[in-house]
Design a protein around this motif. Structure first.
Motif, PDB file in Angstrom:
ATOM      1  N   TYR A   1      -3.390  -3.947   5.700  1.00  0.00           N
ATOM      2  CA  TYR A   1      -2.229  -3.605   4.886  1.00  0.00           C
ATOM      3  C   TYR A   1      -1.208  -2.843   5.727  1.00  0.00           C
ATOM      4  CZ  TYR A   1      -4.711  -5.077   0.697  1.00  0.00           C
ATOM      5  OH  TYR A   1      -5.367  -5.825  -0.259  1.00  0.00           O
ATOM      6  N   THR A   2      -0.293  -3.586   6.324  1.00  0.00           N
ATOM      7  CA  THR A   2       0.801  -2.979   7.065  1.00  0.00           C
ATOM      8  C   THR A   2       1.894  -4.019   7.236  1.00  0.00           C
ATOM      9  OG1 THR A   2       1.441  -1.845   9.115  1.00  0.00           O
ATOM     10  CG2 THR A   2      -0.157  -3.623   9.318  1.00  0.00           C
ATOM     11  N   THR A   3       3.133  -3.550   7.311  1.00  0.00           N
ATOM     12  CA  THR A   3       4.242  -4.441   7.674  1.00  0.00           C
ATOM     13  C   THR A   3       4.710  -4.170   9.095  1.00  0.00           C
ATOM     14  OG1 THR A   3       5.848  -2.887   6.725  1.00  0.00           O
ATOM     15  CG2 THR A   3       5.022  -4.642   5.283  1.00  0.00           C
TER      16      THR A   3
ATOM     17  N   PHE B   1      -0.233  -4.488  13.139  1.00  0.00           N
ATOM     18  CA  PHE B   1      -0.888  -5.725  12.720  1.00  0.00           C
ATOM     19  C   PHE B   1      -1.497  -6.434  13.933  1.00  0.00           C
ATOM     20  CE2 PHE B   1      -1.192 -10.020  11.032  1.00  0.00           C
ATOM     21  CZ  PHE B   1      -1.445  -9.832   9.683  1.00  0.00           C
TER      22      PHE B   1
ATOM     23  N   THR C   1      -4.039  -8.946   2.650  1.00  0.00           N
ATOM     24  CA  THR C   1      -2.886  -8.183   3.109  1.00  0.00           C
ATOM     25  C   THR C   1      -1.966  -7.955   1.928  1.00  0.00           C
ATOM     26  OG1 THR C   1      -1.288  -7.934   4.917  1.00  0.00           O
ATOM     27  CG2 THR C   1      -1.317 -10.055   3.789  1.00  0.00           C
TER      28      THR C   1
ATOM     29  N   THR D   1       5.299  -8.611   4.650  1.00  0.00           N
ATOM     30  CA  THR D   1       4.122  -9.194   5.304  1.00  0.00           C
ATOM     31  C   THR D   1       4.286 -10.689   5.573  1.00  0.00           C
ATOM     32  OG1 THR D   1       3.037  -9.537   3.156  1.00  0.00           O
ATOM     33  CG2 THR D   1       2.525  -7.498   4.347  1.00  0.00           C
TER      34      THR D   1
ATOM     35  N   LEU E   1       4.142 -12.002   9.177  1.00  0.00           N
ATOM     36  CA  LEU E   1       2.897 -11.717   9.884  1.00  0.00           C
ATOM     37  C   LEU E   1       1.904 -12.870   9.814  1.00  0.00           C
ATOM     38  CD1 LEU E   1       2.569  -7.987   8.821  1.00  0.00           C
ATOM     39  CD2 LEU E   1       3.537  -8.912  10.936  1.00  0.00           C
TER      40      LEU E   1
ATOM     41  N   LEU F   1      -3.159 -13.163   0.566  1.00  0.00           N
ATOM     42  CA  LEU F   1      -2.329 -12.138  -0.066  1.00  0.00           C
ATOM     43  C   LEU F   1      -3.066 -11.558  -1.254  1.00  0.00           C
ATOM     44  CD1 LEU F   1       0.916 -14.273  -0.075  1.00  0.00           C
ATOM     45  CD2 LEU F   1       0.557 -12.219   1.308  1.00  0.00           C
TER      46      LEU F   1
ATOM     47  N   HIS G   1       7.022 -15.354   0.471  1.00  0.00           N
ATOM     48  CA  HIS G   1       5.787 -15.973   0.955  1.00  0.00           C
ATOM     49  C   HIS G   1       5.740 -17.469   0.678  1.00  0.00           C
ATOM     50  CE1 HIS G   1       3.653 -12.439   2.436  1.00  0.00           C
ATOM     51  NE2 HIS G   1       4.231 -11.783   1.462  1.00  0.00           N
TER      52      HIS G   1
END
Length: 533
Positions: free
Chosen positions: A319-321, A326, A345, A351, A354, A368, A386
């Motif tokens: 869990y990071t942008t 990442f 994530t 995101t 990524l 997701l 997404h």
């Protein structure tokens, strides 16, 4: 010579290579079970005889009930996900000892089949996020039969002790019943392609269990399989691992327990199985406080895997942008003994780029978490962000999976301060520029794109053919062989795959390729044929 983004009409071979397996999948062909394979250092998930790239949407924890599925599925369909991750709750599956209620599982399988999705089932049992919340009431209310872990002061924790045979046997029996049912109802269809065994396992509130049996095991010599995997000399846990001894011990005891659960299920129906990890990242340092102690975090990975052969791989709940963070975590888990798999994530616009890092690392998929939110502007924006990835990649997921397995796919995402990147294919290279104007020559010093949201992938289809797409990026081809010949674009086509067959929308030429091929917010799919003169 600098070339551009081009796509080849003469790539009928690709259409055939995609169309045949898709057609075969609907024929009465019997395939072996899904399996994870490794070839020449690259991993593939094989589903019905073909590599499969997972584009998953995970339901919220309390959404895998029959009454919730129609509503939850709206976001899944809007995303164009090819796979759904959904929990199976031990407390519902076995509300009374030895009586198994399969209605939730059956509803998930029916819904997935009706919408042409695959399923990954998540076994919420002894652990869910480092706790025992999903254990049945008859387990929670009987700590004498089903003992809890104890902290260093002898106080009970919200975790089942891994040193209590009754706990392990109860989980094993229930999981075996689940796998027996899956074999019965899905053994030929393979709607369910993976099973996650437990969820983010480990201990909160202490570094390790202090039950008497646990204390006795901690004082005993470290088992030989742990020593062999870690290259350590014999001794007690404290002697061998020093200040890290308690976390290493808890990793061993947790992994051993989960492996036994997985092994019992695999003896009945050997689907690929994995464990997801609450990570040790973002400067978290304290096991049992910052993250569950005993999960397969990178620092205990070898200890964990030394006693978990029934677990095929470990997934990352990442869990990071922050692209650098990442990428760092992907590097920790992208190993010769583990594929890249983003098991969860954050479902947020940041995101979306990524996913292309997973492509760049040759991963098996991306998921997701929590996609079924109430309607809102934020939900719509996130789905749209997404869906741009998922809808395009889902149309070529077999091509993507094959090209990853063969090492023919390369990808990149935009990095602040690095507006140009190069993908090397040996005799050709593709230069990606993330800050040029929509048309015309680029300035000497490129800025980044306005949202620093760029990404691109390029697949080599053959000696002279490529498939590519991206967001906020310009792609240019250059032939690198020093043989006196110059590179050129033969044809550039924009289109998409429909039912495994390439459909050309238009040929690109002139202004559309003079300075490279520009991709904007809505990614297009382009085939390129290159040549020499």
């Amino acid at each position: 010579m600098l070339l551009f983004r081009s796509l080849s009409h003469a790539i009928a071979a690709l259409s055939l290579s995609v169309a045949v397996p898709l057609a075969a999948a609907s024929a009465p062909t019997t395939y072996s079970l899904p399996q994870l394979i490794q070839h020449q250092g690259r991993y593939s998930l094989i589903v019905d005889g073909e590599p499969f790239f997972i584009l998953a949407a995970q339901l919220h924890n309390s959404s895998a009930w029959p009454q919730m599925l129609d509503s939850a599925w709206q976001s899944i369909d809007a995303l164009s996900a090819n796979t759904v991750e959904a929990p199976v709750y031990w407390e519902q599956f076995e509300a009374r000892p030895g009586q198994y209620d399969t209605r939730n599982v059956d509803a998930l399988i029916a819904k997935a089949r009706a919408t042409d999705k695959r399923l990954i089932l998540l076994w919420f049992a002894s652990w869910k996020n480092g706790q025992m919340q999903y254990a049945p009431e008859w387990v929670k209310s009987d700590p004498e039969t089903y003992p809890r872990q104890l902290d260093e002061h002898g106080l009970p924790l919200d975790n089942l002790s891994t040193f209590a045979p009754a706990n392990l046997n109860a989980d094993r029996r229930a999981f075996s019943a689940l796998m027996r049912h899956l074999k019965k109802v899905d053994g030929d269809a393979h709607t369910v392609i993976l099973v996650q065994v437990e969820n983010e396992p480990g201990t909160f509130g202490a570094v390790r269990d202090h039950q008497p049996a646990a204390d006795k095991a901690f004082a005993a010599p470290v088992p030989a399989d742990v020593l062999a995997r870690t290259g350590r000399s014999s001794g007690s846990w404290r002697d061998v691992f020093g200040v890290d001894a308690e976390e290493m011990f808890n990793a061993w005891s947790t992994a051993r327990y989960i492996n036994s659960v997985a092994q019992a299920g695999k003896q009945i129906y050997p689907l690929p199985m994995y464990v997801n990890c609450w990570l040790r990242y973002k400067d978290k340092k304290y096991p049992g406080m910052d993250y569950p102690s005993g999960g397969p975090t990178y620092n205990v990975f070898d200890v964990w895997r030394s006693v978990s052969p029934a677990i095929d791989f470990v997934g990352t709940d990442l869990y990071t942008t922050d692209a650098a963070e990442f990428r760092k975590v992907l590097g920790q888990y992208h190993r010769p003994d583990n594929p890249t798999w983003i098991s969860e994530t954050g479902f947020e616009p940041g995101t979306a780029p990524l996913l292309y890092e997973v492509l760049a690392h040759g991963g098996i998929g991306f998921s997701l978490f929590g996609i079924d939110n109430p309607p809102s502007d934020t939900q719509s924006a996130t789905v749209a962000a997404h869906a741009r990835n998922y809808s395009l990649l889902a149309s070529i997921d077999t091509v993507v999976a094959r090209s990853i397995a063969d090492g023919r796919l390369k990808a990149a995402i935009e990095t602040p301060g690095q507006p140009r990147q190069t993908l090397d294919f040996g005799d050709w290279r593709v230069t990606l520029s993330f800050g040029p104007p929509p048309w015309g020559s680029s300035p000497a010093i490129l800025p980044n794109s306005p949202d620093v949201d760029g990404r691109a992938f390029v697949i080599r289809l053959g000696n002279d053919q490529f498939l590519l797409s991206g967001v906020d990026v310009r792609a240019a081809f250059e032939r690198t062989l020093q043989d006196g010949k110059h590179g050129q674009l033969i044809r550039v086509e924009e289109g998409r795959f429909e039912h495994g067959s390439w459909q050309t929308h238009r040929w690109l030429n002139g202004d559309e390729v003079d300075y490279g091929i520009n991709f904007h917010k809505e990614p297009a799919l382009v085939r390129v044929k290159v040549g020499t003169f």
